[in-house]
Design a protein around this motif. Structure first.
Motif, PDB file in Angstrom:
ATOM      1  N   ILE A  79       0.835  -1.205   0.000  1.00  0.00           N
ATOM      2  CA  ILE A  79       0.000   0.000   0.000  1.00  0.00           C
ATOM      3  C   ILE A  79       0.868   1.252   0.000  1.00  0.00           C
ATOM      4  N   CYS A  80       2.171   1.088   0.157  1.00  0.00           N
ATOM      5  CA  CYS A  80       3.108   2.215   0.070  1.00  0.00           C
ATOM      6  C   CYS A  80       3.473   2.532  -1.375  1.00  0.00           C
ATOM      7  N   ASP A  81       3.211   1.614  -2.280  1.00  0.00           N
ATOM      8  CA  ASP A  81       3.495   1.811  -3.699  1.00  0.00           C
ATOM      9  C   ASP A  81       2.499   2.837  -4.246  1.00  0.00           C
ATOM     10  N   PRO A  82       2.955   3.899  -4.889  1.00  0.00           N
ATOM     11  CA  PRO A  82       2.038   4.919  -5.397  1.00  0.00           C
ATOM     12  C   PRO A  82       1.087   4.396  -6.474  1.00  0.00           C
ATOM     13  N   ARG A  83       1.375   3.199  -7.009  1.00  0.00           N
ATOM     14  CA  ARG A  83       0.465   2.599  -7.999  1.00  0.00           C
ATOM     15  C   ARG A  83      -0.649   1.801  -7.347  1.00  0.00           C
ATOM     16  N   VAL A  84      -0.673   1.770  -6.013  1.00  0.00           N
ATOM     17  CA  VAL A  84      -1.699   1.046  -5.259  1.00  0.00           C
ATOM     18  C   VAL A  84      -2.388   2.029  -4.327  1.00  0.00           C
ATOM     19  N   GLN A  85      -3.698   2.015  -4.315  1.00  0.00           N
ATOM     20  CA  GLN A  85      -4.457   2.796  -3.335  1.00  0.00           C
ATOM     21  C   GLN A  85      -5.249   1.809  -2.497  1.00  0.00           C
ATOM     22  N   GLY A  86      -4.829   1.631  -1.262  1.00  0.00           N
ATOM     23  CA  GLY A  86      -5.537   0.742  -0.356  1.00  0.00           C
ATOM     24  C   GLY A  86      -6.758   1.431   0.225  1.00  0.00           C
ATOM     25  N   VAL A  87      -7.801   0.645   0.427  1.00  0.00           N
ATOM     26  CA  VAL A  87      -9.024   1.115   1.072  1.00  0.00           C
ATOM     27  C   VAL A  87      -9.430   0.023   2.059  1.00  0.00           C
ATOM     28  N   LEU A  88      -9.501   0.374   3.334  1.00  0.00           N
ATOM     29  CA  LEU A  88      -9.915  -0.591   4.347  1.00  0.00           C
ATOM     30  C   LEU A  88     -11.438  -0.667   4.387  1.00  0.00           C
ATOM     31  N   VAL A  89     -11.951  -1.877   4.495  1.00  0.00           N
ATOM     32  CA  VAL A  89     -13.390  -2.088   4.478  1.00  0.00           C
ATOM     33  C   VAL A  89     -13.785  -2.920   5.691  1.00  0.00           C
ATOM     34  N   GLY A  90     -14.777  -2.438   6.429  1.00  0.00           N
ATOM     35  CA  GLY A  90     -15.302  -3.218   7.543  1.00  0.00           C
ATOM     36  C   GLY A  90     -15.594  -2.366   8.759  1.00  0.00           C
ATOM     37  N   THR A  91     -16.157  -3.019   9.744  1.00  0.00           N
ATOM     38  CA  THR A  91     -16.556  -2.323  10.970  1.00  0.00           C
ATOM     39  C   THR A  91     -15.752  -2.767  12.190  1.00  0.00           C
ATOM     40  N   ASP A  92     -14.721  -3.550  11.971  1.00  0.00           N
ATOM     41  CA  ASP A  92     -13.901  -4.001  13.092  1.00  0.00           C
ATOM     42  C   ASP A  92     -13.309  -2.795  13.810  1.00  0.00           C
ATOM     43  N   PRO A  93     -13.372  -2.751  15.142  1.00  0.00           N
ATOM     44  CA  PRO A  93     -12.850  -1.604  15.887  1.00  0.00           C
ATOM     45  C   PRO A  93     -11.342  -1.375  15.724  1.00  0.00           C
ATOM     46  N   MET A  94     -10.619  -2.349  15.222  1.00  0.00           N
ATOM     47  CA  MET A  94      -9.172  -2.179  15.016  1.00  0.00           C
ATOM     48  C   MET A  94      -8.860  -1.419  13.728  1.00  0.00           C
ATOM     49  N   LEU A  95      -9.793  -1.329  12.797  1.00  0.00           N
ATOM     50  CA  LEU A  95      -9.505  -0.674  11.519  1.00  0.00           C
ATOM     51  C   LEU A  95      -9.177   0.812  11.663  1.00  0.00           C
ATOM     52  N   PRO A  96      -9.886   1.578  12.498  1.00  0.00           N
ATOM     53  CA  PRO A  96      -9.457   2.965  12.687  1.00  0.00           C
ATOM     54  C   PRO A  96      -8.036   3.078  13.263  1.00  0.00           C
ATOM     55  N   ILE A  97      -7.646   2.113  14.060  1.00  0.00           N
ATOM     56  CA  ILE A  97      -6.281   2.098  14.595  1.00  0.00           C
ATOM     57  C   ILE A  97      -5.297   1.827  13.458  1.00  0.00           C
ATOM     58  N   ALA A  98      -5.650   0.927  12.539  1.00  0.00           N
ATOM     59  CA  ALA A  98      -4.792   0.648  11.383  1.00  0.00           C
ATOM     60  C   ALA A  98      -4.628   1.905  10.535  1.00  0.00           C
ATOM     61  N   VAL A  99      -5.697   2.664  10.366  1.00  0.00           N
ATOM     62  CA  VAL A  99      -5.640   3.906   9.596  1.00  0.00           C
ATOM     63  C   VAL A  99      -4.664   4.885  10.253  1.00  0.00           C
ATOM     64  N   LYS A 100      -4.780   5.041  11.567  1.00  0.00           N
ATOM     65  CA  LYS A 100      -3.899   5.966  12.295  1.00  0.00           C
ATOM     66  C   LYS A 100      -2.444   5.523  12.244  1.00  0.00           C
ATOM     67  N   ARG A 101      -2.210   4.230  12.401  1.00  0.00           N
ATOM     68  CA  ARG A 101      -0.823   3.728  12.377  1.00  0.00           C
ATOM     69  C   ARG A 101      -0.226   3.830  10.979  1.00  0.00           C
ATOM     70  N   ALA A 102      -1.025   3.599   9.950  1.00  0.00           N
ATOM     71  CA  ALA A 102      -0.529   3.746   8.577  1.00  0.00           C
ATOM     72  C   ALA A 102      -0.118   5.192   8.324  1.00  0.00           C
ATOM     73  N   LYS A 103      -0.903   6.120   8.818  1.00  0.00           N
ATOM     74  CA  LYS A 103      -0.595   7.540   8.653  1.00  0.00           C
ATOM     75  C   LYS A 103       0.678   7.902   9.429  1.00  0.00           C
ATOM     76  N   ALA A 104       0.780   7.437  10.660  1.00  0.00           N
ATOM     77  CA  ALA A 104       1.904   7.802  11.524  1.00  0.00           C
ATOM     78  C   ALA A 104       3.220   7.123  11.133  1.00  0.00           C
ATOM     79  N   HIS A 105       3.154   5.875  10.695  1.00  0.00           N
ATOM     80  CA  HIS A 105       4.381   5.120  10.466  1.00  0.00           C
ATOM     81  C   HIS A 105       4.745   4.938   8.996  1.00  0.00           C
TER      82      HIS A 105
END
Length: 133
Positions: A79-105
């Protein structure tokens, strides 16, 4: 299930379902990366929108960490490759944490939508918008 990768016909969209817990399937991630990399290479114009869904028990924090750890800047299926745009799908409470960690790290923005229908509508609007730019 390890993973399921489904490319939508005539659209630069792939639906990737990853089995949980990630640690159980970590050895299969190389096959997954190879399959995604093949799709990235034939997607014209980029990006390949990769809708990431999860199957299995609720996601654990360790699943988020292991999955993000596998996202390498130099790998053509990451998902770091500029030719890929990842989109997380679902309602799992961990997904917002994944979004924040992807942004931060990883310094990337990952859209997060609660359903596959909403994610598809979002991606199609992004494709339409970029086609008119």
């Amino acid at each position: 299930m390890v993973y399921c990768l489904q490319k939508l016909p005539d659209e630069p969209i792939a639906i990737l379902t990853i089995g949980l817990p990630v640690e159980r399937y970590i050895s299969n991630l190389q096959s997954l990366q190879t399959d995604v990399a093949r799709l990235v290479l034939v997607t014209e114009p980029p990006p390949l929108y990769c809708l990431l869904t999860w199957r299995g028990p609720s996601m654990a924090f360790s699943d988020v960490l292991l999955w993000l750890e596998e996202q390498r800047f130099d790998h053509p299926s990451s998902i770091c490759d500029p030719r890929v745009q990842g989109v997380l799908v679902g309602t799992d409470p961990m997904l917002p944490i994944a979004v924040k960690r992807a942004k931060a790290h990883l310094y990337i923005d990952l859209p997060h939508l609660p359903s596959l229908a909403e994610a598809l509508a979002y991606v199609r609007s992004e494709i339409s918008r970029s086609a008119h730019s």
